[in-house]
Design an enzyme around this catalytic site. Structure first.
Site, PDB file in Angstrom:
ATOM      1  N   GLY A  17       0.787  -1.238   0.000  1.00 21.02           N
ATOM      2  CA  GLY A  17       0.000   0.000   0.000  1.00 21.02           C
ATOM      3  C   GLY A  17       0.810   1.275   0.000  1.00 21.02           C
ATOM      4  O   GLY A  17       0.321   2.313   0.462  1.00 21.02           O
ATOM      5  N   MET A  95      -3.619  -7.604  -7.037  1.00 26.40           N
ATOM      6  CA  MET A  95      -2.995  -8.728  -7.755  1.00 26.40           C
ATOM      7  C   MET A  95      -4.004  -9.730  -8.319  1.00 26.40           C
ATOM      8  O   MET A  95      -3.693 -10.907  -8.438  1.00 26.40           O
ATOM      9  CB  MET A  95      -1.979  -9.430  -6.838  1.00 26.40           C
ATOM     10  CG  MET A  95      -0.865  -8.522  -6.351  1.00 26.40           C
ATOM     11  SD  MET A  95       0.032  -7.717  -7.685  1.00 26.40           S
ATOM     12  CE  MET A  95       1.039  -9.080  -8.253  1.00 26.40           C
ATOM     13  N   ASN A 112      -5.180   1.842 -13.353  1.00 28.47           N
ATOM     14  CA  ASN A 112      -4.145   0.987 -12.759  1.00 28.47           C
ATOM     15  C   ASN A 112      -2.800   1.663 -12.927  1.00 28.47           C
ATOM     16  O   ASN A 112      -2.577   2.400 -13.887  1.00 28.47           O
ATOM     17  CB  ASN A 112      -4.116  -0.368 -13.470  1.00 28.47           C
ATOM     18  CG  ASN A 112      -3.098  -1.317 -12.875  1.00 28.47           C
ATOM     19  OD1 ASN A 112      -2.971  -1.407 -11.643  1.00 28.47           O
ATOM     20  ND2 ASN A 112      -2.357  -2.024 -13.705  1.00 28.47           N
ATOM     21  N   HIS A 114       1.136   0.516 -13.370  1.00 28.12           N
ATOM     22  CA  HIS A 114       1.891  -0.690 -13.728  1.00 28.12           C
ATOM     23  C   HIS A 114       3.371  -0.327 -13.821  1.00 28.12           C
ATOM     24  O   HIS A 114       3.724   0.687 -14.436  1.00 28.12           O
ATOM     25  CB  HIS A 114       1.389  -1.222 -15.070  1.00 28.12           C
ATOM     26  CG  HIS A 114       2.104  -2.460 -15.500  1.00 28.12           C
ATOM     27  ND1 HIS A 114       1.843  -3.698 -14.941  1.00 28.12           N
ATOM     28  CD2 HIS A 114       3.108  -2.658 -16.396  1.00 28.12           C
ATOM     29  CE1 HIS A 114       2.648  -4.599 -15.496  1.00 28.12           C
ATOM     30  NE2 HIS A 114       3.425  -4.000 -16.373  1.00 28.12           N
ATOM     31  N   SER A 141       3.563   3.225 -15.754  1.00 32.27           N
ATOM     32  CA  SER A 141       2.468   3.738 -16.589  1.00 32.27           C
ATOM     33  C   SER A 141       1.176   3.741 -15.779  1.00 32.27           C
ATOM     34  O   SER A 141       0.906   2.795 -15.036  1.00 32.27           O
ATOM     35  CB  SER A 141       2.254   2.821 -17.799  1.00 32.27           C
ATOM     36  OG  SER A 141       3.445   2.644 -18.530  1.00 32.27           O
ATOM     37  N   THR A 146      -8.926  -2.021 -19.144  1.00 37.24           N
ATOM     38  CA  THR A 146      -9.850  -2.665 -20.087  1.00 37.24           C
ATOM     39  C   THR A 146      -9.689  -4.167 -19.868  1.00 37.24           C
ATOM     40  O   THR A 146      -8.782  -4.594 -19.124  1.00 37.24           O
ATOM     41  CB  THR A 146      -9.530  -2.237 -21.538  1.00 37.24           C
ATOM     42  OG1 THR A 146      -8.169  -2.522 -21.788  1.00 37.24           O
ATOM     43  CG2 THR A 146      -9.799  -0.761 -21.764  1.00 37.24           C
ATOM     44  N   ASP A 150      -3.275  -5.342 -18.430  1.00 36.81           N
ATOM     45  CA  ASP A 150      -2.254  -4.296 -18.615  1.00 36.81           C
ATOM     46  C   ASP A 150      -2.216  -3.760 -20.043  1.00 36.81           C
ATOM     47  O   ASP A 150      -1.175  -3.273 -20.509  1.00 36.81           O
ATOM     48  CB  ASP A 150      -0.853  -4.811 -18.229  1.00 36.81           C
ATOM     49  CG  ASP A 150      -0.778  -5.240 -16.774  1.00 36.81           C
ATOM     50  OD1 ASP A 150      -1.510  -4.669 -15.947  1.00 36.81           O
ATOM     51  OD2 ASP A 150      -0.002  -6.163 -16.470  1.00 36.81           O
ATOM     52  N   GLU A 179       6.502   6.517  -9.009  1.00 37.08           N
ATOM     53  CA  GLU A 179       5.092   6.085  -8.997  1.00 37.08           C
ATOM     54  C   GLU A 179       4.287   6.947  -8.028  1.00 37.08           C
ATOM     55  O   GLU A 179       3.139   7.301  -8.293  1.00 37.08           O
ATOM     56  CB  GLU A 179       4.970   4.628  -8.550  1.00 37.08           C
ATOM     57  CG  GLU A 179       5.458   3.622  -9.543  1.00 37.08           C
ATOM     58  CD  GLU A 179       5.066   2.195  -9.150  1.00 37.08           C
ATOM     59  OE1 GLU A 179       4.061   1.994  -8.450  1.00 37.08           O
ATOM     60  OE2 GLU A 179       5.790   1.270  -9.547  1.00 37.08           O
TER      61      GLU A 179
HETATM   62  C1  GRF Z   1       3.610  -0.992  -7.608  1.00 37.61           C
HETATM   63  O1  GRF Z   1       4.896  -1.209  -8.091  1.00 37.61           O
HETATM   64  C2  GRF Z   1       2.633  -0.879  -8.751  1.00 37.61           C
HETATM   65  O2  GRF Z   1       3.196  -0.330  -9.910  1.00 37.61           O
HETATM   66  C3  GRF Z   1       2.268  -2.318  -9.000  1.00 37.61           C
HETATM   67  O3  GRF Z   1       2.225  -2.904  -7.733  1.00 37.61           O
HETATM   68  C4  GRF Z   1       3.087  -2.200  -6.841  1.00 37.61           C
HETATM   69  C5  GRF Z   1       2.242  -1.796  -5.678  1.00 37.61           C
HETATM   70  O4  GRF Z   1       3.023  -1.284  -4.639  1.00 37.61           O
HETATM   71  N1  GRF Z   1       1.035  -2.431  -9.725  1.00 37.61           N
HETATM   72  P1  GRF Z   1       2.317  -0.696  -3.326  1.00 37.61           P
HETATM   73  O5  GRF Z   1       1.457  -1.820  -2.738  1.00 37.61           O
HETATM   74  O6  GRF Z   1       1.502   0.474  -3.725  1.00 37.61           O
HETATM   75  O7  GRF Z   1       3.453  -0.343  -2.424  1.00 37.61           O
END
Ligand code: GRF
Length: 232
Positions: A17, A95, A112, A114, A141, A146, A150, A179
């Site tokens: 998270g 996931m 999302n 990614h 990204s 959709t 990904d 991110e």
């Molecule tokens: C991130 O790297 C995101 O890009 C991917 O999952 C990871 C999630 O990390 N989809 P967190 O749980 O937000 O720390």
């Protein structure tokens, strides 16, 4: 706009998270004019649930293992989400592959993040695969979800150079802080109603976005589009 009047967001997660925490910080600092109404996890040990509670956000568990099949899990998930009336639903380390019916229900509102420069490296182990492919650049990204995994239209990316000697962990360490800026910035842009999904195309100001907005070059950390006299 008071907190209660702000557009609501629901974050779906399965793990630690850290993106949820970054979105919360962006709300607190005023960069993201929204309210994170809830974090919803699919498994009880998701550390993100505790993070949500610490931040005073509703933390909801929709336990995949307590549902007989994907359809019943996704219908419970939709009930949980809809109770918060979110404008956007943000996948952040969620996931599970979501079925077509679920994805279509939230079309244009489901995002999302990614950890690759899509369309490169859909799926898992993106850092390892970027290195194995000899990529000169790596990144993350944000895309509309959709039904194909990904593969939804990309709105924005954070990019950086791969260095000699980089390992998957080194790439992950450099990427995660990016991110944490990219996701809130992209959501802030969306909340200003300049970006939408039409068919399978991202529109910005009603025009097709020809390539993803790049954080720092095209997209500021507060969600403003750079270099276009973006005052609003
Ligand atoms: C991130 O790297 C995101 O890009 C991917 O999952 C990871 C999630 O990390 N989809 P967190 O749980 O937000 O720390």
């Amino acid at each position: 706009m008071s907190g209660a009047d702000r557009p609501r967001l629901v974050v779906l997660l399965s793990g630690r998270g850290s993106n949820l925490a970054a979105l919360c910080r962006a709300v607190e600092s005023g960069k993201l004019p929204a309210r994170i109404a809830a974090a919803v996890a699919d498994q009880p040990d998701a550390a993100g649930l505790a993070r949500a509670r610490e931040a005073g956000i509703d933390a909801v568990l929709v336990d995949r293992d307590r549902h007989r099949d994907r359809a019943s899990f996704e219908s419970s998930l939709a009930v949980a989400i809809d109770g918060f009336e979110p404008r956007y639903i943000l996948l952040a380390g969620f996931m599970r592959v979501l079925g077509e019916r679920f994805v279509e229900r939230y079309r244009g509102r489901l995002l999302n993040i990614h950890p690759s420069l899509l369309p490169r490296h859909r799926g898992l182990y993106t850092h390892r695969r970027a290195l194995d492919a000899g990529d000169a650049e790596h990144g993350a990204s944000v895309h509309f979800v959709t039904p194909a995994l990904d593969a939804g239209p990309v709105i924005s990316q954070a990019r950086f150079d791969v260095r000699p000697g980089d390992t998957p962990d080194a790439l992950a360490d450099r990427l995660l802080p990016l991110e944490h800026v990219l996701y809130p910035a992209t959501v802030a842009l969306l909340l200003r109603r300049r970006v939408e999904l039409r068919d399978d195309t991202v529109l910005i100001d009603k025009q097709a976005l020809e390539r993803p907005l790049v954080l720092g070059a095209d997209l500021g950390p507060d969600g403003r589009v750079l270099g276009h006299g973006d005052g609003g």
